[in-house]
Scaffold this active site. Structure first.
Site, PDB file in Angstrom:
ATOM      1  N   GLY A 208       0.836  -1.220   0.000  1.00 16.61           N
ATOM      2  CA  GLY A 208       0.000   0.000   0.000  1.00 16.61           C
ATOM      3  C   GLY A 208       0.850   1.240   0.000  1.00 16.61           C
ATOM      4  O   GLY A 208       2.045   1.188  -0.318  1.00 16.61           O
ATOM      5  N   ASN A 209       0.269   2.369   0.329  1.00 17.51           N
ATOM      6  CA  ASN A 209       1.036   3.619   0.436  1.00 17.51           C
ATOM      7  C   ASN A 209       0.432   4.487   1.537  1.00 17.51           C
ATOM      8  O   ASN A 209      -0.569   4.119   2.152  1.00 17.51           O
ATOM      9  CB  ASN A 209       1.078   4.338  -0.915  1.00 17.51           C
ATOM     10  CG  ASN A 209      -0.305   4.670  -1.409  1.00 17.51           C
ATOM     11  OD1 ASN A 209      -1.035   5.427  -0.786  1.00 17.51           O
ATOM     12  ND2 ASN A 209      -0.694   4.070  -2.542  1.00 17.51           N
ATOM     13  N   HIS A 210       1.054   5.649   1.764  1.00 16.66           N
ATOM     14  CA  HIS A 210       0.672   6.472   2.924  1.00 16.66           C
ATOM     15  C   HIS A 210      -0.495   7.426   2.660  1.00 16.66           C
ATOM     16  O   HIS A 210      -0.775   8.289   3.477  1.00 16.66           O
ATOM     17  CB  HIS A 210       1.867   7.309   3.391  1.00 16.66           C
ATOM     18  CG  HIS A 210       2.970   6.483   3.974  1.00 16.66           C
ATOM     19  ND1 HIS A 210       2.768   5.688   5.072  1.00 16.66           N
ATOM     20  CD2 HIS A 210       4.256   6.312   3.609  1.00 16.66           C
ATOM     21  CE1 HIS A 210       3.897   5.069   5.370  1.00 16.66           C
ATOM     22  NE2 HIS A 210       4.814   5.427   4.487  1.00 16.66           N
ATOM     23  N   ALA A 276      -4.296   7.637  -4.744  1.00 19.72           N
ATOM     24  CA  ALA A 276      -2.899   7.214  -4.926  1.00 19.72           C
ATOM     25  C   ALA A 276      -2.944   5.718  -5.203  1.00 19.72           C
ATOM     26  O   ALA A 276      -2.903   4.886  -4.286  1.00 19.72           O
ATOM     27  CB  ALA A 276      -2.101   7.508  -3.669  1.00 19.72           C
TER      28      ALA A 276
END
Ligand code: C5P
Length: 399
Positions: A208-210, A276
């Site tokens: 995943g990402n932030h 995102a």
């Protein structure tokens, strides 16, 4: 701005009702069509005859007219109006609105009204500061009610503090501003993508990402404020937003997000893609938890579909499309490249080099590039303000 606008003015029983004749007078001067609905208690503060005379319309108080037995159709009143303004709004009517009570004509009209509702609370400072009042106002805001906060100053109780109804002239300005803003996207449906995507490795792990989703949710809020209907397709996030014109579609992975976008984008006036999205996903999703046996592990990744590219390729005439580009270097050059490749009308560029911009934080520093070679840079601001600027750019440039 107010000429010919149909305004229902709901009046409740607070001392600030003595200012309502002036409000009606100002609205009429600007050629608005005003119909007043009064709660029985408000008639002790201001005379129905005064409001009927100034509004040049009958004033409605009861569900039925005792003299001739005719019934006042609250549904029709709600359908007639372009906006319903409730001023002053007492703590009592506020609480009833929050809980869906409808023991008078004003409340029944509020519950059945399809138009936007703007409220001007007025009460003594301690009542205004009470957590119940705060909660009730927050609840109504979540239902899409527009709130003009009570003002500071001298109160009828003799105390001084926050609780005064906004002055009639300022209320007229708010109502005009509302029409200026809300008309802009009324009847339009906009798709927004938000948050990260999580790409499953096995039942407990993901890539995943932030991304927090804050930017996309702020954009959705800003679109709703201007009267748009919003389809919010969001990856996993803590963000919350409820509104009667909002449809929230929760997804986890890029492929799920693409499915939702394929379903909804064709029915929308446009789309703002702030999600995102993970560029890659594991080639294989393990159905059971992977064991840590080997010292090294190589995950094979495959490319995810570019959802925005799909929307650009399938954009119909008249649909607008806005993308985001979060870069670490040469942000404007990369941004322009993406604008062209993905067939966007504009792209919102932000750089991780700018402190206060990017993931997780409440602020952003954006530059908008559009397909007419225009560029507009904004100062560092809250994500709410950045969202407002993006939506305003779309409206002003008629994208
Ligand atoms: O190419 P890049 O990922 O930098 O493009 C960012 C823009 O494209 C954002 O608007 C993002 O929401 C969108 N995007 C997408 N699907 C992807 C990757 C990016 O919709 N797979």
């Amino acid at each position: 701005m107010l000429k010919g606008k149909r305004i229902i003015l709901g009046v409740t029983g607070g001392i600030a009702a003595y200012k309502i004749p002036l409000l009606v007078r100002e609205l009429k001067k600007l050629e608005a069509d005003v119909q007043c609905i009064m709660t029985p208690a408000s008639c002790d503060f201001v005379s129905p005859l005064t409001l009927a005379t100034l509004s040049q319309n009958p004033v409605y108080i009861d569900f039925w007219n005792k003299k001739d037995g005719t019934w006042t159709n609250h549904v029709e009143l709600g359908m007639w109006a372009d906006v319903m303004v409730i001023a002053p709004l007492t703590a009592n009517t506020l609480a009833k609105m929050t809980h869906g009570n409808c023991d008078n004509l004003l409340l029944a009209t509020y519950l059945s009204a399809k138009c936007p509702v703007l409220i001007a609370p007025a009460m003594d400072l301690d009542m205004y500061a009470h957590p119940t009042t705060t909660q009730n106002l927050e609840q109504l805001a979540q239902h899409g009610v527009l709130i003009t906060p009570a003002q500071h100053g001298f109160l009828a109780s003799g105390l001084e503090g926050q609780g005064r109804m906004m002055e009639p002239n300022d209320l007229v300005r708010e109502i005009s501003f509302f029409f200026e803003q809300s008309i802009s996207l009324y009847g339009k449906k906009v798709l927004v993508t938000a948050g990260p995507t999580y790409e499953r490795i096995d039942p407990v792990r993901f890539i995943g990402n932030h991304s927090s989703g804050k930017m996309g949710f702020a954009i959705a809020k800003s679109l709703l404020k201007r009267g748009a209907e919003v389809i919010l397709v969001t990856g996993p996030t803590q963000c919350q937003l409820t509104h009667n014109k909002l449809t929230r579609c929760d997804v986890v992975s890029a492929e799920e997000m693409l499915q939702q976008v394929k379903e909804h984008f064709p029915t929308c006036t446009g789309g703002i893609f702030s999600a995102a999205v993970s560029d890659y996903r594991p080639a294989e999703m393990h159905s059971v938890k992977m064991k840590k046996t080997a010292d090294e592990l190589t995950l094979q990744l495959v490319k995810n579909p570019d959802i925005l590219q799909w929307a650009g390729d399938h954009k119909k005439h008249g649909q607008f499309l806005v993308g985001f580009a979060l870069e670490t270097n040469d942000a404007l050059d990369y941004g322009r490249g993406k604008l062209e490749k993905k067939k966007l009308d504009c792209i919102v560029v932000n750089s991780l080099k700018d402190s206060g911009a990017g993931f997780g934080v409440d602020t952003n520093k954006i530059t908008i590039l559009d397909s007419n070679n225009k560029k507009q840079a904004y100062e560092l601001s809250s994500k709410d303000v950045a969202a407002h600027n993006i939506v305003e750019y779309i409206v002003k440039n008629k994208l």
